[in-house]
Motif scaffolding. Structure first.
Motif, PDB file in Angstrom:
ATOM      1  N   ARG A   1      -5.916   3.559  -1.555  1.00  0.00           N
ATOM      2  CA  ARG A   1      -7.049   2.632  -1.723  1.00  0.00           C
ATOM      3  C   ARG A   1      -6.632   1.169  -1.760  1.00  0.00           C
ATOM      4  O   ARG A   1      -7.491   0.291  -1.721  1.00  0.00           O
ATOM      5  CB  ARG A   1      -7.847   3.004  -2.973  1.00  0.00           C
ATOM      6  CG  ARG A   1      -8.641   4.311  -2.792  1.00  0.00           C
ATOM      7  CD  ARG A   1      -9.627   4.510  -3.925  1.00  0.00           C
ATOM      8  NE  ARG A   1      -8.911   4.780  -5.165  1.00  0.00           N
ATOM      9  CZ  ARG A   1      -8.741   6.004  -5.671  1.00  0.00           C
ATOM     10  NH1 ARG A   1      -9.245   7.044  -5.057  1.00  0.00           N
ATOM     11  NH2 ARG A   1      -8.075   6.184  -6.787  1.00  0.00           N
ATOM     12  N   THR A   2      -5.307   0.886  -1.839  1.00  0.00           N
ATOM     13  CA  THR A   2      -4.872  -0.516  -1.827  1.00  0.00           C
ATOM     14  C   THR A   2      -5.332  -1.153  -0.515  1.00  0.00           C
ATOM     15  O   THR A   2      -5.054  -0.627   0.552  1.00  0.00           O
ATOM     16  CB  THR A   2      -3.334  -0.605  -1.902  1.00  0.00           C
ATOM     17  OG1 THR A   2      -2.887   0.291  -2.897  1.00  0.00           O
ATOM     18  CG2 THR A   2      -2.864  -2.010  -2.213  1.00  0.00           C
TER      19      THR A   2
ATOM     20  N   VAL B   1      -0.262   6.610  -6.260  1.00  0.00           N
ATOM     21  CA  VAL B   1      -0.973   6.218  -7.475  1.00  0.00           C
ATOM     22  C   VAL B   1      -2.418   5.866  -7.100  1.00  0.00           C
ATOM     23  O   VAL B   1      -3.371   6.322  -7.719  1.00  0.00           O
ATOM     24  CB  VAL B   1      -0.300   4.994  -8.136  1.00  0.00           C
ATOM     25  CG1 VAL B   1      -1.044   4.594  -9.398  1.00  0.00           C
ATOM     26  CG2 VAL B   1       1.155   5.286  -8.420  1.00  0.00           C
ATOM     27  N   GLU B   2      -2.556   5.063  -6.054  1.00  0.00           N
ATOM     28  CA  GLU B   2      -3.898   4.580  -5.687  1.00  0.00           C
ATOM     29  C   GLU B   2      -4.530   5.394  -4.571  1.00  0.00           C
ATOM     30  O   GLU B   2      -5.645   5.088  -4.136  1.00  0.00           O
ATOM     31  CB  GLU B   2      -3.816   3.107  -5.278  1.00  0.00           C
ATOM     32  CG  GLU B   2      -3.266   2.259  -6.411  1.00  0.00           C
ATOM     33  CD  GLU B   2      -3.802   0.858  -6.385  1.00  0.00           C
ATOM     34  OE1 GLU B   2      -4.143   0.380  -5.303  1.00  0.00           O
ATOM     35  OE2 GLU B   2      -3.865   0.254  -7.468  1.00  0.00           O
ATOM     36  N   ARG B   3      -3.822   6.396  -4.095  1.00  0.00           N
ATOM     37  CA  ARG B   3      -4.350   7.312  -3.088  1.00  0.00           C
ATOM     38  C   ARG B   3      -4.900   6.573  -1.870  1.00  0.00           C
ATOM     39  O   ARG B   3      -5.985   6.852  -1.379  1.00  0.00           O
ATOM     40  CB  ARG B   3      -5.397   8.246  -3.701  1.00  0.00           C
ATOM     41  CG  ARG B   3      -4.891   8.912  -4.986  1.00  0.00           C
ATOM     42  CD  ARG B   3      -5.764  10.017  -5.493  1.00  0.00           C
ATOM     43  NE  ARG B   3      -5.885  11.117  -4.553  1.00  0.00           N
ATOM     44  CZ  ARG B   3      -4.932  12.031  -4.326  1.00  0.00           C
ATOM     45  NH1 ARG B   3      -3.783  11.963  -4.972  1.00  0.00           N
ATOM     46  NH2 ARG B   3      -5.118  12.990  -3.461  1.00  0.00           N
TER      47      ARG B   3
ATOM     48  N   ARG C   1       7.949   5.683 -10.943  1.00  0.00           N
ATOM     49  CA  ARG C   1       6.529   5.311 -11.013  1.00  0.00           C
ATOM     50  C   ARG C   1       5.741   6.335 -11.828  1.00  0.00           C
ATOM     51  O   ARG C   1       4.880   5.978 -12.626  1.00  0.00           O
ATOM     52  CB  ARG C   1       5.957   5.212  -9.595  1.00  0.00           C
ATOM     53  CG  ARG C   1       4.683   4.422  -9.511  1.00  0.00           C
ATOM     54  CD  ARG C   1       4.185   4.321  -8.088  1.00  0.00           C
ATOM     55  NE  ARG C   1       5.129   3.649  -7.206  1.00  0.00           N
ATOM     56  CZ  ARG C   1       5.258   2.331  -7.125  1.00  0.00           C
ATOM     57  NH1 ARG C   1       4.511   1.544  -7.867  1.00  0.00           N
ATOM     58  NH2 ARG C   1       6.130   1.799  -6.313  1.00  0.00           N
TER      59      ARG C   1
ATOM     60  N   ARG D   1       2.336   1.964  -3.407  1.00  0.00           N
ATOM     61  CA  ARG D   1       1.383   2.446  -4.405  1.00  0.00           C
ATOM     62  C   ARG D   1       0.567   3.647  -3.915  1.00  0.00           C
ATOM     63  O   ARG D   1      -0.414   4.034  -4.548  1.00  0.00           O
ATOM     64  CB  ARG D   1       0.422   1.296  -4.788  1.00  0.00           C
ATOM     65  CG  ARG D   1       1.153   0.044  -5.262  1.00  0.00           C
ATOM     66  CD  ARG D   1       0.212  -0.962  -5.883  1.00  0.00           C
ATOM     67  NE  ARG D   1      -0.541  -0.364  -6.983  1.00  0.00           N
ATOM     68  CZ  ARG D   1      -0.066  -0.140  -8.196  1.00  0.00           C
ATOM     69  NH1 ARG D   1       1.186  -0.458  -8.477  1.00  0.00           N
ATOM     70  NH2 ARG D   1      -0.811   0.409  -9.124  1.00  0.00           N
TER      71      ARG D   1
ATOM     72  N   ARG E   1       0.846  -1.209   0.000  1.00  0.00           N
ATOM     73  CA  ARG E   1       0.000   0.000   0.000  1.00  0.00           C
ATOM     74  C   ARG E   1       0.879   1.257   0.000  1.00  0.00           C
ATOM     75  O   ARG E   1       0.600   2.219  -0.714  1.00  0.00           O
ATOM     76  CB  ARG E   1      -0.917   0.027   1.220  1.00  0.00           C
ATOM     77  CG  ARG E   1      -1.646   1.350   1.282  1.00  0.00           C
ATOM     78  CD  ARG E   1      -2.466   1.523   2.521  1.00  0.00           C
ATOM     79  NE  ARG E   1      -3.839   1.095   2.294  1.00  0.00           N
ATOM     80  CZ  ARG E   1      -4.820   1.302   3.160  1.00  0.00           C
ATOM     81  NH1 ARG E   1      -4.570   1.891   4.305  1.00  0.00           N
ATOM     82  NH2 ARG E   1      -6.039   0.916   2.894  1.00  0.00           N
TER      83      ARG E   1
ATOM     84  N   THR F   1       3.631   5.435 -15.096  1.00  0.00           N
ATOM     85  CA  THR F   1       2.167   5.572 -15.146  1.00  0.00           C
ATOM     86  C   THR F   1       1.753   6.562 -16.235  1.00  0.00           C
ATOM     87  O   THR F   1       0.685   6.439 -16.803  1.00  0.00           O
ATOM     88  CB  THR F   1       1.551   5.996 -13.788  1.00  0.00           C
ATOM     89  OG1 THR F   1       2.303   7.085 -13.285  1.00  0.00           O
ATOM     90  CG2 THR F   1       1.548   4.877 -12.796  1.00  0.00           C
TER      91      THR F   1
END
Ligand code: ADP
Length: 396
Positions: free
Chosen positions: A188-189, A184-186, A389, A181, A178, A393
């Motif tokens: 949310r992982t 990137v995933e803010r 990253r 990421r 988490r 992305t």
């Protein structure tokens, strides 16, 4: 993929060149210049050193230059440093006067010299973008909040490194992923139960403590500017809002002089009257210097204050991690911070603590419910990883 991380000071340039070829992470070169008078020449000399060392064939060999940028108005995370972002940094020059102006100047010079190489900034505030609002607000009138008077939090690259690495060492790969990421995933992982609660203590030339729940920071002892929280080497840390107008009136000094004194003559240096370096202060205290001992005591009390705040807020902790120059090297300071806390499940192993210097280690006793750890930080690696990253992305 080769990424250069450039650390810009008002009169210094330091760099590290990383290579991410074949899924690895290799430091190819590091170096730096102090007392830089001619910045364009320093950049030229840096590139020449990289070429001469065989680390870089030429500009086309460089995927990006990453910068550990501090703060910008309305911008955080890891972003390309275009003119809009530079203007947003300039808009907050007043919040980070020692950091933002040299960074903006330096970044523009890099752009002139390397017009085809992407320039990327990882903001020190990025790690706190998901912190609860209640932990980040000052109780100021709305008009103050609107101009940026709020807690931002800094040392984000360092605390993010500690969040990821501590999760790995504590057997929580889900939380480490988490953290990896996060931007990137803010956040949310998903992560598994039970929650992982870590208190990260970056104790160095400047110091801060962060509470981190499941890889997400809930706060940082640095507030609106890097001039708050624990006492720093030359900087005061937390101070009552009335202190500055009172000192200006009573000492008959200007506002600028008050700011200079609080950033150059305060902190550990001001308290001890000996030095801004904790090694000199410890030595003076050993020889009976009462002011030196007082400086150490104030530093330790402040560290305990902030650790306690996050311990309470998170309802406990799985680990307390020490990092940066003081945290990695000074077993006496770590011992003083952890003293007398057996009732809270915090107990050092004295021998392990004393033996640990600049290396990853668990330093708690077998009986300690909360793990105590030393993890050397690696801010430049975090900047390089996030830069990579971002490139990947945006390409996809
Ligand atoms: P910065 O915050 O400027 O990056 P560091 O994390 O390198 O600084 O920490 C610098 C401080 O850490 C120094 O002022 C000193 O007090 C302490 N320190 C650094 N290296 C050592 C060491 N080898 N042994 C003990 N203390 C150290």
């Amino acid at each position: 993929m080769k990424i250069l991380v450039a650390n810009i000071g008002s009169t210094s340039l330091k760099w590290r060149l990383f290579d991410f070829a074949n899924g690895g992470e290799r430091l190819l070169h590091k170096g730096g210049f102090e007392r830089v008078a001619d910045y364009p020449k320093a950049i030229e000399d840096c590139l020449a050193q990289l070429r001469d060392a065989g680390a870089l064939a030429g500009e086309s060999d460089l995927a990006a230059v990453g910068f550990k940028t501090v703060i910008a108005k309305g911008v955080t995370g890891c972003v390309f440093l275009d003119e809009r972002v530079l203007a947003a940094m300039e808009a907050y020059n007043g919040i980070a006067p020692a950091h933002n102006p040299p960074y903006v100047t330096g970044i523009r010079l890099f752009r002139e010299r390397l017009p085809r190489v992407p320039l990327v900034g990882l903001f020190e505030t990025a790690f706190y973008q998901f912190a609860p609002e209640a932990m980040m607000r000052y109780a100021v009138p709305p008009s103050w909040h609107e101009i940026g008077v709020r807690r931002w939090g800094f040392h984000g690259a360092s605390h993010k490194y500690i969040a990821e690495r501590s999760a790995e060492l504590l057997g929580r790969p889900d939380v480490a992923e988490r953290v990896r990421r996060l931007y990137v995933e803010r956040g949310r992982t998903p992560v598994n139960d039970p929650p992982l609660r870590v208190i990260s203590c970056h104790l160095g030339g400047s110091s801060s403590v962060s509470g981190i729940r499941n890889g997400i920071a809930i706060g940082n002892s640095l507030g609106m500017s890097p001039q708050s929280g624990l006492p720093h080497n030359n900087r005061v840390g937390d101070l009552d809002a009335e202190a500055i107008p009172y000192a200006v009136r009573t000492l008959g000094i200007t506002l600028e002089e008050a700011q200079r004194q609080l950033s150059k003559e305060a902190g550990l240096k001001g308290l001890s009257g000996v030095s801004n370096d904790i090694r000199d202060i410890l030595e003076a205290a050993r020889q009976g210097n009462a002011n030196a001992q007082l400086a150490l005591d104030v530093f330790v009390a402040s560290a305990r204050h902030w650790i306690g705040a996050y311990l309470f807020e998170m309802g406990g902790a799985d680990a307390i991690v020490f990092t940066a120059g003081i945290g990695e090297n000074q077993s006496e300071i770590r011992a003083a911070i952890c003293a007398g806390l057996q009732g809270l499940g915090i107990e050092l192993d004295a021998a392990l603590n004393e033996a640990t210097r600049r290396t990853e280690a668990f330093i708690s006793s077998a009986a300690s419910r909360i793990k105590l750890m030393v993890i050397p930080t690696n801010e430049e690696l975090v900047v390089a990883r996030e830069t990579k990253r971002l490139l990947e992305t945006t390409k996809n």
